[in-house]
Design an enzyme around this catalytic site. Sequence first.
Site, PDB file in Angstrom:
ATOM      1  N   ASP A  74      -6.223   0.797   0.883  1.00  0.00           N
ATOM      2  CA  ASP A  74      -6.186   0.992   2.330  1.00  0.00           C
ATOM      3  C   ASP A  74      -7.542   0.590   2.897  1.00  0.00           C
ATOM      4  O   ASP A  74      -8.360  -0.009   2.212  1.00  0.00           O
ATOM      5  CB  ASP A  74      -5.878   2.452   2.649  1.00  0.00           C
ATOM      6  CG  ASP A  74      -6.863   3.370   1.962  1.00  0.00           C
ATOM      7  OD1 ASP A  74      -8.063   3.067   1.958  1.00  0.00           O
ATOM      8  OD2 ASP A  74      -6.432   4.393   1.417  1.00  0.00           O
ATOM      9  N   LYS A 112       0.828  -1.203   0.000  1.00  0.00           N
ATOM     10  CA  LYS A 112       0.000   0.000   0.000  1.00  0.00           C
ATOM     11  C   LYS A 112       0.865   1.256   0.000  1.00  0.00           C
ATOM     12  O   LYS A 112       0.632   2.185  -0.775  1.00  0.00           O
ATOM     13  CB  LYS A 112      -0.937  -0.020   1.214  1.00  0.00           C
ATOM     14  CG  LYS A 112      -1.858   1.175   1.303  1.00  0.00           C
ATOM     15  CD  LYS A 112      -1.304   2.174   2.280  1.00  0.00           C
ATOM     16  CE  LYS A 112      -2.157   3.438   2.283  1.00  0.00           C
ATOM     17  NZ  LYS A 112      -1.569   4.452   3.173  1.00  0.00           N
TER      18      LYS A 112
END
Length: 236
Positions: free
Chosen positions: A154, A136
């Site tokens: 996320d 991420k």
Amino acid sequence: MKLKAAGKAGAARLPVGARTRAPLVQAALTGAYPDARCELEFRDPFELLVATVLSAQATDVSVNKATPALFGRFPDAHAMSVAEAEDIEPLIRSIGLYRAKARNLAALARQLVERHGGEVPNDFAAVVALPGAGRKTANVVLSNAYGYPAIAVDTHVGRLARRLGLSAQSNPDKVEADLERLFPRERWVFLHHALILHGRRVCFARRPNCPGCVMRDFCPKIGVTEMQPETGQVPA
DNA sequence: ATCCCGAGGG
DNA sequence: CCCTCTGGAT
């Protein structure tokens, strides 16, 4: 005989209707959040990388509140590389998870200096290998700093992808793969930011504002969210 | 699967 | 009081 077509190697099945919903989602988000962008404050790739590492399980507001003093004291990788974790901790304490993050940042700065000349590498594998940076974080840094096409998944992006029926996966890496199949590459970065913004403003984790949602007409979770007024709990 | 962890909102 | 926040390492 084998009815189950794809084995472990094949891509996971998308939710029913995902292909027809995706363009509707894209149009709605483009109309509602034309200026969606990264809300972490940074002046260069190093600051973006540090801010993104700090943003794990923390709000961007809390990160932005702490980073000015942090970058005042450690303006680049070289300065931070000579710091101990204990020197960083007091500057990021208010963010939470501060011991692990301070330890990671000290090690991360050293690795930037030792392996990459103190610069943030424009290379996904190299960023993922940095302490405290996962998939991420690497996607956020490379897309915002170097224009790399990516949909960083996320907590917001994952939750909205499931509610909107764009993915049935719980694993963020698989959600990312589903979203990148559903949307054109040139809109990936925008959609990442727009989904986050919509998650913050409307599609809250706990008590989403479905009546005020621009996607209420085609969201498969509409109605489900209104069934549990007491607890406020909403199925993911 | 569990841990890390403070701040803000309901 | 409880839950959540632009996750990652063990």
